[in-house]
Write a protein that holds these residues in place. Structure first.
Motif, PDB file in Angstrom:
ATOM      1  N   ASN A  31       0.858  -1.181   0.000  1.00 44.44           N
ATOM      2  CA  ASN A  31       0.000   0.000   0.000  1.00 44.44           C
ATOM      3  C   ASN A  31       0.899   1.237   0.000  1.00 44.44           C
ATOM      4  O   ASN A  31       1.531   1.548   1.010  1.00 44.44           O
ATOM      5  CB  ASN A  31      -0.915   0.005   1.220  1.00 44.44           C
ATOM      6  N   VAL A  32       0.949   1.926  -1.119  1.00 39.57           N
ATOM      7  CA  VAL A  32       1.866   3.059  -1.266  1.00 39.57           C
ATOM      8  C   VAL A  32       1.123   4.385  -1.391  1.00 39.57           C
ATOM      9  O   VAL A  32       1.727   5.407  -1.741  1.00 39.57           O
ATOM     10  CB  VAL A  32       2.771   2.853  -2.505  1.00 39.57           C
ATOM     11  N   GLU A  33      -0.173   4.392  -1.124  1.00 40.75           N
ATOM     12  CA  GLU A  33      -0.983   5.594  -1.357  1.00 40.75           C
ATOM     13  C   GLU A  33      -0.527   6.797  -0.533  1.00 40.75           C
ATOM     14  O   GLU A  33      -0.519   7.921  -1.028  1.00 40.75           O
ATOM     15  CB  GLU A  33      -2.460   5.287  -1.100  1.00 40.75           C
ATOM     16  N   GLU A  34      -0.165   6.583   0.714  1.00 38.98           N
ATOM     17  CA  GLU A  34       0.280   7.706   1.542  1.00 38.98           C
ATOM     18  C   GLU A  34       1.550   8.326   0.984  1.00 38.98           C
ATOM     19  O   GLU A  34       1.690   9.559   0.918  1.00 38.98           O
ATOM     20  CB  GLU A  34       0.496   7.252   2.984  1.00 38.98           C
ATOM     21  N   ALA A  35       2.473   7.481   0.571  1.00 38.21           N
ATOM     22  CA  ALA A  35       3.721   7.982  -0.012  1.00 38.21           C
ATOM     23  C   ALA A  35       3.444   8.722  -1.315  1.00 38.21           C
ATOM     24  O   ALA A  35       4.013   9.798  -1.567  1.00 38.21           O
ATOM     25  CB  ALA A  35       4.689   6.830  -0.247  1.00 38.21           C
ATOM     26  N   ILE A  36       2.567   8.180  -2.148  1.00 39.75           N
ATOM     27  CA  ILE A  36       2.221   8.830  -3.411  1.00 39.75           C
ATOM     28  C   ILE A  36       1.641  10.216  -3.158  1.00 39.75           C
ATOM     29  O   ILE A  36       1.974  11.188  -3.852  1.00 39.75           O
ATOM     30  CB  ILE A  36       1.241   7.952  -4.220  1.00 39.75           C
ATOM     31  N   ALA A  37       0.787  10.328  -2.171  1.00 41.87           N
ATOM     32  CA  ALA A  37       0.174  11.620  -1.850  1.00 41.87           C
ATOM     33  C   ALA A  37       1.232  12.657  -1.476  1.00 41.87           C
ATOM     34  O   ALA A  37       1.156  13.829  -1.887  1.00 41.87           O
ATOM     35  CB  ALA A  37      -0.838  11.452  -0.727  1.00 41.87           C
ATOM     36  N   GLY A  38       2.226  12.243  -0.711  1.00 42.70           N
ATOM     37  CA  GLY A  38       3.277  13.171  -0.315  1.00 42.70           C
ATOM     38  C   GLY A  38       4.099  13.659  -1.493  1.00 42.70           C
ATOM     39  O   GLY A  38       4.363  14.863  -1.628  1.00 42.70           O
TER      40      GLY A  38
END
Length: 230
Positions: A31-38
């Motif tokens: 799950n990489v969504e948080e990193a992508i958002a940053g």
């Protein structure tokens, strides 16, 4: 296996710098969504000030494409193409967690990042001028031959894993759900490329270690240090 650039590439582009990473243990479950958002927020902030064509990272690649004999607004480096799409849509399509993450990092740094399924590379991989008899597989499954003298990523079996240098990767070594081992390459030509690539490689390495059980091997490549063994 070895990744490198040919002597001819270094002669024409002595300012070129590259970062390379190799990692195993990749899967499609992270799950990489948080990193992508940053990373996307960083790109949004830069694009709010000026369009991607004004970024020094992109301008350097446009000059590089002109030196290759290509129209830089017809064939764009991968990071410019991503930034263009992101500016218009404020998002990128989701393909695979690793690709999505590297695309987001590419947006933030405005530097093209290529991710190859290492198991699909035969022998060594070299960025060089094409002879014209190499085979490039499109994402649609069509085989093409690069133009003679076109800059490609070529392996020992004559497969072109990218055409027009940082413009378009091949479907042959594209990352898929079954991919476990990857080679990641970032290249830059702008004035602060050394510092920026050091940060980019560290960022990708940290992300790999955080989201996968990966301990990537890394290297910085320049005219003085031209080879990455992986």
């Amino acid at each position: 296996m070895q990744f490198s650039h040919s002597d001819t590439i270094w002669q024409v582009f002595p300012e070129l710098l590259a970062g390379a990473l190799h990692a195993g243990g990749i899967d499609a479950d992270a799950n990489v969504e948080e990193a992508i958002a940053g990373f996307s927020a960083i790109a949004e902030a830069r694009l709010a000030e000026t369009q991607e064509g004004e970024f020094p990272e992109i301008q350097a690649w446009r000059r590089g494409f002109s030196r290759m004999g290509l129209k830089p607004t017809q064939y764009r480096c991968a990071s410019e193409a991503l930034l263009r799409r992101f500016r218009q849509d404020h998002a990128l399509p989701r393909l695979h967690p690793l690709i999505d993450l590297c695309n987001a990092i590419s947006l933030a740094f405005a530097i093209p990042i290529a991710v190859f399924d290492a198991e699909m590379i035969v022998g060594d991989l070299e960025v060089r001028r094409a002879g014209g008899d190499e085979t490039y597989l499109t994402f649609g499954g069509v085989s093409e031959h690069p133009e003679p003298n076109e800059v490609i990523f070529a392996d020992g079996a004559g497969n072109a894993h990218a055409r027009r240098w940082t413009n378009r990767q091949s479907g042959l070594s594209a990352v898929r759900p079954a991919t476990r081992s990857v080679l990641i390459v970032a290249e830059a030509l702008h004035a602060s490329a050394g510092e920026d690539l050091e940060r980019l490689v560290a960022t990708v390495a940290d992300a790999l270690a955080h989201h996968w059980p990966a301990a990537p091997k890394t290297a910085m490549l320049s005219v003085e240090s031209r080879h990455f063994e992986f």
